[in-house]
Each structure stands twice: as C-alpha cells, then as structure tokens.
Design an enzyme around this catalytic site. Sequence first.
Site, mmCIF file in Angstrom:
data_model
loop_
_atom_site.group_PDB
_atom_site.id
_atom_site.type_symbol
_atom_site.label_atom_id
_atom_site.label_comp_id
_atom_site.label_asym_id
_atom_site.label_seq_id
_atom_site.Cartn_x
_atom_site.Cartn_y
_atom_site.Cartn_z
ATOM 1 N N TRP A 101 0.829 -1.212 0.000
ATOM 2 C CA TRP A 101 0.000 0.000 0.000
ATOM 3 C C TRP A 101 0.855 1.250 0.000
ATOM 4 O O TRP A 101 0.524 2.236 -0.664
ATOM 5 C CB TRP A 101 -0.977 -0.010 1.171
ATOM 6 N N ASP A 171 -1.361 6.681 6.322
ATOM 7 C CA ASP A 171 -2.469 5.788 5.971
ATOM 8 C C ASP A 171 -2.651 4.837 7.154
ATOM 9 O O ASP A 171 -1.758 4.044 7.451
ATOM 10 C CB ASP A 171 -2.090 5.020 4.694
ATOM 11 N N LYS A 195 -11.735 -1.820 6.986
ATOM 12 C CA LYS A 195 -10.913 -2.742 7.748
ATOM 13 C C LYS A 195 -11.393 -2.798 9.203
ATOM 14 O O LYS A 195 -11.535 -3.855 9.768
ATOM 15 C CB LYS A 195 -9.439 -2.314 7.721
HETATM 16 C C1 LIG Z 1 -7.006 -1.882 2.170
HETATM 17 C C2 LIG Z 1 -5.981 -0.832 2.242
HETATM 18 C C3 LIG Z 1 -5.894 0.174 1.255
HETATM 19 C C4 LIG Z 1 -6.802 0.221 0.052
HETATM 20 O O1 LIG Z 1 -8.063 0.576 0.426
HETATM 21 P P1 LIG Z 1 -9.202 0.846 -0.664
HETATM 22 O O2 LIG Z 1 -10.278 1.439 0.174
HETATM 23 O O3 LIG Z 1 -9.542 -0.473 -1.258
HETATM 24 O O4 LIG Z 1 -8.664 1.783 -1.672
HETATM 25 C C5 LIG Z 1 -4.933 1.140 1.408
HETATM 26 N N1 LIG Z 1 -4.089 1.142 2.452
HETATM 27 C C6 LIG Z 1 -4.137 0.175 3.401
HETATM 28 C C7 LIG Z 1 -3.181 0.219 4.545
HETATM 29 C C8 LIG Z 1 -5.081 -0.834 3.318
HETATM 30 O O5 LIG Z 1 -5.128 -1.783 4.264
#
Ligand SMILES: *Cc1c(COP(=O)(O)O)cnc(C)c1O
Length: 360
Positions: A101, A171, A195
């Site tokens: 990511w 993030d 998540k």
């Molecule tokens: C799942 C995830 C993403 C991507 O998320 P989307 O909502 O599918 O774009 C980005 N960063 C992390 C750390 C993730 O776990």
Amino acid sequence: MSRVYNFSAGPAVLPEEVLQEAAEEMLDYNGTGMSVMEMSHRSKAYDDIIKTAEKDLRDLMDIPDNYKVLFLQGGASQQFAMIPMNLMKNKVADYIVTGQWAKKAYQEACKYGKVNKIATSEDKTFSYIPDCSDLPISEDADYVYICENNTIYGTKYKKLPNTKGKTLVADVSSCFLSEPVDVSKYGIIYGGVQKNIGPAGVVIVIIREDLITEDVLEGTPTMLQYKIHADANSLYNTPPAYGIYICGKVFKWIKKMGGLAAMKEHNEKKAKILYDFLDESNLFKGTVVKEDRSLMNVPFITGDEQLDAKFVKEAKEAGFENLKGHRTVGGMRASIYNAMPIEGVEKLVEFMKKFEKENA
Ligand SMILES: *Cc1c(COP(=O)(O)O)cnc(C)c1O
C-alpha cells in the site's frame, strides 16, 4: 442464523450488535418511515447522523479543533492521488515504503512531483519497519508519507518517524481506532473504513486546517480538493450516506466498550494469544520481526505450501473464514480487528494446535 469467525483483512468483521441495530432500523429509521439509504443527505435526520458521527469520532480520538474530519469516497486508494495534488506546493515529497500500500501510494505520487523513497523494507519482503530515527528528509519536502500498519505483511510502526519538522501523512486504514493516537503529530491521518470501522466506500480524512488550501496542483478535479469538502462539511455532493451511518454506530460501540485505551488493551490481549502460540509452535511461525508485529494483521506460515493450503481448507470447514494470506505473499493471515471477539482467536489457536498434532 450461523455466523462464522471472519478473519478477512477487508472488508472485515463488524460488531454484531451494530449489524443487528442496523437491521432493526432498516425499514424505519428513528420514526422517519424510511431507511437511511432512502433519505436525503440534506434532511434533518441525516444531518444528525453525520454530525453525531463526527462528534463521536472527535471524542474517541481526541481530535484537536484545528483539524477537520472529512467523510469522503474513493477508498484509501483515491487518497494516493489526492494527497500529492493538494499538498505538493514544492512538488517534493518523501515516502517510506513498507509494503504494497505504501508502494502504491509512492507510485501514484510520482505522477505529480519529485518523490523520494527515503527508506524501504523491500529487501526482506517487508517483514520489518526500517529505523526511521534519522532519515535523509528532503530540505523542501512538502510532507513525509507512511503506511502505519501494513495490512498485507503484518508490520506496524511502534514509533513514528522523525520527520525533522516536516508534515507527517499516514495511511491508517488497517489500524484505525485500534489504539489511542496523538493526532497532533500528523498533518493528515486517513483510512478506508472497511478494515476496522464500517462498510467499504467511505474514507475518513483527518486533516490539519493549514493544509486545506486553494493552492492545489493545476488540473486537480473539484472532487479531489480537500477545501471543497471541508467547506461543505463533507456534503459537497451526496456522501456515502449509509456507510457513514454504520461508521457512526461503530464509533458509539467503541465508546461503549471504553474507548481507544480499552480497545488497545483488548487488541493486545487477542494478539498475544496468537503470537504466543506462533512462538511456541513447531509447525506454524510468524513472518514478521517481533518488535514490529501488528496487533491487527497476523501473517504466518508452516513453511510448506501444500500444508498451508490444507490448513486454510480445513479451517474454513471448521468455521474460520478468510485465513488465506494475500495473493502476493501466500501462507496464512489472521486479521483480528476490533470487532473480532477474543473467543474467535482462542478457538483459532485451539484449532491450530489440533492441526499441528494431526500433521506432525
Ligand atoms: C485496504 C488498504 C488500502 C486500500 O483501500 P481501498 O479502500 O480499497 O482503496 C490502502 N491502504 C491500506 C493500509 C489498506 O489496508
């Protein structure tokens, strides 16, 4: 009704009582005679929902007044572009690449300016967090970017990088609300909610007000400007209304559970059960260096791909779903987010012990 133990990395398990409440309110929300899905986002009822959600999130994370909370769409991935488009005044940014990511965010940012990969753990398949105490932060960097919990590899920063005064952007998709945070250390904290908080389709961006300006990269679409959404309190256009409503219910659930300090305690207890077993097992082992282990995503292997596949299959038959590791790393991964009950982890470990005996 029969519910499984769902170890999916995302979309992931939600608190059962939240789902039940949503079910009860499905046809008639709070006397409105309609579902939240059917109501105007400009209605009084919806205004209460989004304002209460924001207030509860502010309480939970103790968000300072000089930060805006934005409920946006496009998932975490859309932020990979939105961040550079809005923050790159000098067109320079520093990225720490600790997994897929972070790498995707880095690659996207490269479209917009000079992006420096100032540290990475790719040399050892992202199984650790690099030492970030004295990195070569660029003199003119607009921000330093991290992915705080690496969902796929199962690592987590236990200490934030020393950004030498530069704005930190993080993030936190897979560790959102899993423990207390000091929001003031960040310029932006953001995450997709699927998540640990709610249904896919909502991304929450907590952003320091001085970073919200009209001075964005040329050609930035209106919908990708933080200022547009901040000025309209996340109601510039139709927001992901139902998703925000569920997030609001999860915020209330976390408050009821005792807030983020209690969440942390609960998550540490759960993770310890699994990690302690991995450390003593003769068959299963964790793939991450101990000091960087995530509380949320726990990857493990047997060392034998066929045995891994057998484990995933038999686990599924026993009611433990989504234990297969990410397609890029193989093995297994148990995601044990806030809403995973402790019994889920205890029972998984029991099952792993039984599997180990049978396959010794
Ligand atoms: C799942 C995830 C993403 C991507 O998320 P989307 O909502 O599918 O774009 C980005 N960063 C992390 C750390 C993730 O776990």
